[in-house]
Design an enzyme around this catalytic site. Structure first.
Site, short mmCIF file in Angstrom:
data_model
loop_
_atom_site.label_atom_id
_atom_site.label_comp_id
_atom_site.label_asym_id
_atom_site.label_seq_id
_atom_site.Cartn_x
_atom_site.Cartn_y
_atom_site.Cartn_z
N ASN A 108 8.21 -5.39 -0.26
CA ASN A 108 8.07 -4.19 0.55
C ASN A 108 6.59 -4.11 0.92
O ASN A 108 5.77 -3.66 0.11
CB ASN A 108 8.50 -2.93 -0.20
CG ASN A 108 8.43 -1.69 0.67
OD1 ASN A 108 7.75 -1.68 1.69
ND2 ASN A 108 9.13 -0.65 0.27
N ARG A 158 5.99 1.78 14.00
CA ARG A 158 6.64 1.30 12.76
C ARG A 158 7.89 0.47 13.05
O ARG A 158 8.51 -0.06 12.13
CB ARG A 158 7.05 2.48 11.88
CG ARG A 158 5.89 3.27 11.33
CD ARG A 158 6.39 4.28 10.32
NE ARG A 158 5.42 5.31 10.05
CZ ARG A 158 4.47 5.22 9.13
NH1 ARG A 158 4.36 4.15 8.39
NH2 ARG A 158 3.63 6.22 8.95
N ASP A 174 1.60 -15.37 7.11
CA ASP A 174 1.17 -16.74 6.85
C ASP A 174 1.41 -17.14 5.40
O ASP A 174 1.84 -18.26 5.11
CB ASP A 174 -0.30 -16.93 7.22
CG ASP A 174 -0.54 -16.89 8.72
OD1 ASP A 174 0.43 -16.98 9.50
OD2 ASP A 174 -1.73 -16.76 9.11
N HIS A 199 12.69 -2.14 2.90
CA HIS A 199 12.07 -0.87 3.28
C HIS A 199 12.97 0.26 2.86
O HIS A 199 14.19 0.17 2.97
CB HIS A 199 11.82 -0.81 4.79
CG HIS A 199 10.88 -1.87 5.26
ND1 HIS A 199 9.52 -1.77 5.10
CD2 HIS A 199 11.12 -3.07 5.84
CE1 HIS A 199 8.95 -2.86 5.58
NE2 HIS A 199 9.89 -3.67 6.02
N LEU A 200 12.39 1.33 2.40
CA LEU A 200 13.15 2.50 1.99
C LEU A 200 13.74 3.22 3.19
O LEU A 200 14.85 3.74 3.11
CB LEU A 200 12.24 3.44 1.19
CG LEU A 200 11.69 2.87 -0.12
CD1 LEU A 200 10.57 3.75 -0.65
CD2 LEU A 200 12.79 2.70 -1.14
N THR A 201 13.00 3.27 4.27
CA THR A 201 13.45 3.99 5.47
C THR A 201 13.91 3.01 6.54
O THR A 201 13.60 1.81 6.49
CB THR A 201 12.32 4.87 6.05
OG1 THR A 201 11.26 4.02 6.50
CG2 THR A 201 11.81 5.87 5.03
N GLU A 203 12.62 -9.02 2.76
CA GLU A 203 11.79 -7.85 3.03
C GLU A 203 12.64 -6.60 2.88
O GLU A 203 13.78 -6.56 3.37
CB GLU A 203 11.23 -7.94 4.45
CG GLU A 203 10.28 -6.83 4.80
CD GLU A 203 9.61 -7.04 6.15
OE1 GLU A 203 9.60 -6.07 6.94
OE2 GLU A 203 9.11 -8.14 6.41
N ALA A 252 2.80 -0.36 4.95
CA ALA A 252 2.21 -0.34 6.30
C ALA A 252 1.77 -1.71 6.77
O ALA A 252 1.67 -1.95 7.98
CB ALA A 252 1.04 0.63 6.35
N HIS A 295 3.52 -3.96 9.68
CA HIS A 295 3.37 -3.85 11.13
C HIS A 295 2.20 -4.63 11.71
O HIS A 295 2.10 -4.76 12.93
CB HIS A 295 3.25 -2.37 11.50
CG HIS A 295 4.25 -1.53 10.78
ND1 HIS A 295 5.61 -1.65 10.99
CD2 HIS A 295 4.11 -0.61 9.79
CE1 HIS A 295 6.25 -0.82 10.19
NE2 HIS A 295 5.36 -0.18 9.46
N TYR A 348 10.88 9.23 1.66
CA TYR A 348 10.90 8.13 0.69
C TYR A 348 11.63 8.44 -0.60
O TYR A 348 11.77 7.58 -1.45
CB TYR A 348 9.46 7.70 0.39
CG TYR A 348 8.70 7.28 1.63
CD1 TYR A 348 9.04 6.11 2.29
CD2 TYR A 348 7.67 8.05 2.15
CE1 TYR A 348 8.36 5.71 3.44
CE2 TYR A 348 6.99 7.67 3.29
CZ TYR A 348 7.34 6.49 3.93
OH TYR A 348 6.67 6.11 5.06
N ARG A 351 12.03 5.32 13.16
CA ARG A 351 10.72 5.92 12.91
C ARG A 351 9.85 5.86 14.17
O ARG A 351 10.30 5.50 15.25
CB ARG A 351 10.02 5.19 11.75
CG ARG A 351 10.81 5.10 10.44
CD ARG A 351 10.68 6.30 9.53
NE ARG A 351 9.36 6.79 9.31
CZ ARG A 351 8.55 6.41 8.33
NH1 ARG A 351 8.92 5.49 7.48
NH2 ARG A 351 7.36 6.96 8.20
N ARG A 361 4.67 11.18 -2.24
CA ARG A 361 4.33 11.10 -0.82
C ARG A 361 5.58 11.25 0.04
O ARG A 361 6.50 10.45 -0.05
CB ARG A 361 3.67 9.75 -0.54
CG ARG A 361 3.35 9.52 0.91
CD ARG A 361 2.73 8.14 1.12
NE ARG A 361 2.63 7.86 2.53
CZ ARG A 361 3.13 6.77 3.11
NH1 ARG A 361 3.75 5.86 2.40
NH2 ARG A 361 3.00 6.61 4.40
N PRO A 414 0.80 -1.23 0.00
CA PRO A 414 0.00 0.00 0.00
C PRO A 414 0.83 1.28 0.00
O PRO A 414 1.84 1.38 0.69
CB PRO A 414 -0.82 -0.10 1.29
CG PRO A 414 -0.90 -1.55 1.56
CD PRO A 414 0.39 -2.13 1.07
N ASN A 415 0.37 2.21 -0.79
CA ASN A 415 0.90 3.57 -0.91
C ASN A 415 2.23 3.67 -1.64
O ASN A 415 2.69 4.78 -1.90
CB ASN A 415 0.99 4.26 0.46
CG ASN A 415 -0.36 4.43 1.08
OD1 ASN A 415 -1.29 4.91 0.43
ND2 ASN A 415 -0.52 4.03 2.32
#
Length: 146
Positions: free
Chosen positions: A73, A110, A86, A99-101, A97, A76, A79, A21, A106, A16, A8-9
């Site tokens: 990635n 997060r 699963d 993540h950009l940040t 996995e 959200a 979390h 990001y 954070r 954004r 998402p996003n």
């Protein structure tokens, strides 16, 4: 072939919160991942969805579609998505996995990744290079020779 999934996003990359990001768009990131994959001898397929169920289905079908690994990635969903966890655990492919940040720098909510419990490893905090590092790892783990 590596499946790169974005949650998402992430379709809003470049727009954004660019101070967090970056200014690279999702389309530009896809092109970079294809380029990096080619350099490493890995084909990549890049997908994004704002829907948890779609991501679950893509993870479940990845092996049947001929993929050898997944870069994820979860956005959200990182979390709180036990459904993604699963799905990751229910299939045999290695999952990295990304993540950009840096999640640990954070907000408190997060800083915990539910989905990481099913991943081979987590790469976070290096911006778009997190994706390249995941591909470098997978090329080595899959013993790909460019």
């Amino acid at each position: 072939m590596v499946l790169i999934l974005n949650g998402p996003n992430l379709n809003l990359l470049g727009q954004r919160e660019p101070e967090l990001y970056g200014r690279t768009t999702l389309e530009e990131l896809e092109a970079l991942c294809e380029e990096w994959g080619a350099e490493l001898g890995l084909g990549v397929v890049f997908r994004q969805s704002n829907y948890e169920g779609q991501l679950v289905e893509w993870i479940q079908q990845a092996q049947k579609e001929g993929f050898l690994a997944i870069v994820l990635n979860p956005g959200a969903l990182t979390h709180y998505s036990y459904a993604l966890l699963d799905a990751i655990r229910a299939q045999p492919l290695p999952v990295v996995e990304v993540h950009l940040t840096n999640l640990h720098a954070r907000e408190a909510f997060r800083q915990h990744s539910v989905t990481a419990m099913g991943a081979r490893g987590v790469i976070a905090g290096f911006g778009i290079l997190s994706y390249k590092l995941a591909l470098v790892y997978l090329a080595e783990a899959l013993e790909v020779n460019p």
